[in-house]
Write an enzyme that holds these catalytic residues in place. Structure first.
Site, PDB file in Angstrom:
ATOM      1  N   ARG A  77      -2.560 -14.139   4.459  1.00  0.00           N
ATOM      2  CA  ARG A  77      -3.314 -13.459   5.526  1.00  0.00           C
ATOM      3  C   ARG A  77      -2.586 -13.603   6.863  1.00  0.00           C
ATOM      4  O   ARG A  77      -2.526 -12.674   7.647  1.00  0.00           O
ATOM      5  CB  ARG A  77      -4.728 -14.038   5.630  1.00  0.00           C
ATOM      6  CG  ARG A  77      -5.591 -13.839   4.398  1.00  0.00           C
ATOM      7  CD  ARG A  77      -6.052 -12.425   4.208  1.00  0.00           C
ATOM      8  NE  ARG A  77      -6.830 -11.931   5.312  1.00  0.00           N
ATOM      9  CZ  ARG A  77      -7.482 -10.761   5.290  1.00  0.00           C
ATOM     10  NH1 ARG A  77      -7.433  -9.977   4.210  1.00  0.00           N
ATOM     11  NH2 ARG A  77      -8.150 -10.361   6.329  1.00  0.00           N
ATOM     12  N   GLU A 129      -9.984 -10.128  -7.688  1.00  0.00           N
ATOM     13  CA  GLU A 129      -8.944  -9.111  -7.513  1.00  0.00           C
ATOM     14  C   GLU A 129      -7.816  -9.274  -8.538  1.00  0.00           C
ATOM     15  O   GLU A 129      -7.307  -8.274  -9.063  1.00  0.00           O
ATOM     16  CB  GLU A 129      -8.414  -9.172  -6.078  1.00  0.00           C
ATOM     17  CG  GLU A 129      -9.494  -8.748  -5.083  1.00  0.00           C
ATOM     18  CD  GLU A 129      -9.075  -8.785  -3.621  1.00  0.00           C
ATOM     19  OE1 GLU A 129      -9.833  -8.255  -2.796  1.00  0.00           O
ATOM     20  OE2 GLU A 129      -8.000  -9.344  -3.304  1.00  0.00           O
ATOM     21  N   LYS A 143       0.814  -1.213   0.000  1.00  0.00           N
ATOM     22  CA  LYS A 143       0.000   0.000   0.000  1.00  0.00           C
ATOM     23  C   LYS A 143       0.856   1.275   0.000  1.00  0.00           C
ATOM     24  O   LYS A 143       2.056   1.229   0.315  1.00  0.00           O
ATOM     25  CB  LYS A 143      -0.934  -0.042   1.216  1.00  0.00           C
ATOM     26  CG  LYS A 143      -1.984  -1.165   1.134  1.00  0.00           C
ATOM     27  CD  LYS A 143      -3.008  -1.046   2.262  1.00  0.00           C
ATOM     28  CE  LYS A 143      -4.050  -2.142   2.197  1.00  0.00           C
ATOM     29  NZ  LYS A 143      -5.091  -1.980   3.247  1.00  0.00           N
ATOM     30  N   HIS A 158      -2.209  -5.432   1.494  1.00  0.00           N
ATOM     31  CA  HIS A 158      -3.510  -6.059   1.256  1.00  0.00           C
ATOM     32  C   HIS A 158      -3.286  -7.513   0.852  1.00  0.00           C
ATOM     33  O   HIS A 158      -2.311  -7.828   0.174  1.00  0.00           O
ATOM     34  CB  HIS A 158      -4.241  -5.343   0.104  1.00  0.00           C
ATOM     35  CG  HIS A 158      -5.440  -6.121  -0.395  1.00  0.00           C
ATOM     36  ND1 HIS A 158      -6.671  -5.994   0.174  1.00  0.00           N
ATOM     37  CD2 HIS A 158      -5.558  -7.052  -1.378  1.00  0.00           C
ATOM     38  CE1 HIS A 158      -7.525  -6.820  -0.447  1.00  0.00           C
ATOM     39  NE2 HIS A 158      -6.868  -7.468  -1.396  1.00  0.00           N
ATOM     40  N   TYR A 162     -12.537  -1.884  -3.995  1.00  0.00           N
ATOM     41  CA  TYR A 162     -13.073  -2.061  -2.639  1.00  0.00           C
ATOM     42  C   TYR A 162     -14.598  -1.950  -2.606  1.00  0.00           C
ATOM     43  O   TYR A 162     -15.163  -1.653  -1.552  1.00  0.00           O
ATOM     44  CB  TYR A 162     -12.454  -1.033  -1.695  1.00  0.00           C
ATOM     45  CG  TYR A 162     -11.081  -1.396  -1.172  1.00  0.00           C
ATOM     46  CD1 TYR A 162     -10.883  -2.540  -0.387  1.00  0.00           C
ATOM     47  CD2 TYR A 162      -9.974  -0.581  -1.430  1.00  0.00           C
ATOM     48  CE1 TYR A 162      -9.628  -2.864   0.113  1.00  0.00           C
ATOM     49  CE2 TYR A 162      -8.717  -0.894  -0.922  1.00  0.00           C
ATOM     50  CZ  TYR A 162      -8.549  -2.039  -0.148  1.00  0.00           C
ATOM     51  OH  TYR A 162      -7.312  -2.362   0.362  1.00  0.00           O
ATOM     52  N   ASN A 209      -2.084   0.373   6.661  1.00  0.00           N
ATOM     53  CA  ASN A 209      -1.604  -0.890   7.234  1.00  0.00           C
ATOM     54  C   ASN A 209      -0.755  -1.718   6.269  1.00  0.00           C
ATOM     55  O   ASN A 209      -0.712  -2.936   6.355  1.00  0.00           O
ATOM     56  CB  ASN A 209      -2.775  -1.685   7.813  1.00  0.00           C
ATOM     57  CG  ASN A 209      -3.813  -2.034   6.766  1.00  0.00           C
ATOM     58  OD1 ASN A 209      -3.639  -1.721   5.596  1.00  0.00           O
ATOM     59  ND2 ASN A 209      -4.865  -2.700   7.179  1.00  0.00           N
TER      60      ASN A 209
HETATM   61  N1  UDP Z   1      -9.856  -0.126   7.072  1.00  0.00           N
HETATM   62  C1  UDP Z   1      -9.963   1.100   7.698  1.00  0.00           C
HETATM   63  N2  UDP Z   1     -10.696   1.168   8.862  1.00  0.00           N
HETATM   64  C2  UDP Z   1     -11.329   0.092   9.403  1.00  0.00           C
HETATM   65  C3  UDP Z   1     -11.238  -1.148   8.744  1.00  0.00           C
HETATM   66  C4  UDP Z   1     -10.477  -1.226   7.582  1.00  0.00           C
HETATM   67  O1  UDP Z   1      -9.420   2.096   7.235  1.00  0.00           O
HETATM   68  O2  UDP Z   1     -11.983   0.229  10.458  1.00  0.00           O
HETATM   69  C5  UDP Z   1      -9.081  -0.229   5.821  1.00  0.00           C
HETATM   70  C6  UDP Z   1      -7.732  -0.947   6.006  1.00  0.00           C
HETATM   71  O3  UDP Z   1      -6.779  -0.338   5.135  1.00  0.00           O
HETATM   72  C7  UDP Z   1      -8.077  -2.355   5.559  1.00  0.00           C
HETATM   73  C8  UDP Z   1      -9.065  -2.090   4.403  1.00  0.00           C
HETATM   74  O4  UDP Z   1      -9.823  -0.978   4.874  1.00  0.00           O
HETATM   75  O5  UDP Z   1      -6.926  -3.080   5.181  1.00  0.00           O
HETATM   76  C9  UDP Z   1      -9.980  -3.223   4.053  1.00  0.00           C
HETATM   77  O6  UDP Z   1     -10.636  -3.656   5.227  1.00  0.00           O
HETATM   78  P1  UDP Z   1     -10.768  -5.202   5.565  1.00  0.00           P
HETATM   79  O7  UDP Z   1     -11.716  -5.323   6.696  1.00  0.00           O
HETATM   80  O8  UDP Z   1     -11.068  -5.970   4.318  1.00  0.00           O
HETATM   81  O9  UDP Z   1      -9.293  -5.554   6.124  1.00  0.00           O
HETATM   82  P2  UDP Z   1      -8.136  -6.486   5.520  1.00  0.00           P
HETATM   83  O10 UDP Z   1      -8.791  -7.599   4.752  1.00  0.00           O
HETATM   84  O11 UDP Z   1      -7.276  -5.600   4.649  1.00  0.00           O
HETATM   85  O12 UDP Z   1      -7.375  -6.970   6.714  1.00  0.00           O
HETATM   86 MG    MG Z   2     -10.193  -7.507   3.253  1.00  0.00          MG
END
Ligand code: UDP
Ligand code: MG
Length: 138
Positions: free
Chosen positions: A86, A127, A10, A116, A50, A113
């Site tokens: 993951r 994706e 990212k 992805h 997204y 974070n």
């Molecule tokens: N995100 C955020 N706030 C939140 C949850 C998620 O900004 O409360 C962002 C974060 O960058 C995350 C992305 O949205 O990686 C997608 O969310 P998801 O729940 O799919 O998390 P991931 O699969 O990336 O762990």
């Molecule tokens: Mg996700």
């Protein structure tokens, strides 16, 4: 079963010069890089990627962030790639991420974070197809 997953380094990690360190973690964990490209994606492209999160309160901030600077789009391959990536990434919120994970080491906040990774087989197929043409997967 050899499996493919989709990943992004990212914009926060790219701007902090952490690309090499993160790629090193990924390769050390046994993933083969099938495809990789640097892109500066648009807000619209981020929204399409997204779309599953379009009703979430963080959607606007997330898509602004993802279109704020260059990132690396990747397809990765190994046995059990989806679940293993993951695990290597760690929890969405780096504050909750396990020791040794990429998010624990390199992420700053729940939004910024670092990485992805696809969360399932159907998601991975969507994706990969969203960002890559078949001829780019080598
Ligand atoms: N995100 C955020 N706030 C939140 C949850 C998620 O900004 O409360 C962002 C974060 O960058 C995350 C992305 O949205 O990686 C997608 O969310 P998801 O729940 O799919 O998390 P991931 O699969 O990336 O762990
Ligand atoms: Mg996700």
């Amino acid at each position: 079963m050899l499996q493919r997953t989709f990943s992004i380094i990212k914009p926060d990690a790219v701007s902090k010069n952490l690309t090499g360190a993160i790629l090193s973690e990924i390769e050390k964990a046994g993933f083969r890089i099938v495809a990789i490209k640097k892109e500066f994606i648009t807000k619209r492209e981020a929204e399409g990627f997204y779309a599953v999160h379009c009703d979430k309160p963080f959607f606007n901030g997330l898509t602004d962030f993802m279109s704020s600077g260059p990132l690396y789009l990747m397809v990765l391959e190994k046995e059990n790639a989806i679940a293993d990536l993951r695990k290597l990434m760690g929890a969405t919120n780096p504050a909750n991420a396990e020791e040794g994970t990429i998010r624990k080491k390199f992420a700053a906040s729940i939004q910024e974070n670092a990485i992805h990774g696809s969360d399932g087989e159907e998601t991975a197929a969507f994706e990969i197809g969203y960002w890559f043409a078949g001829y780019e997967l080598l």
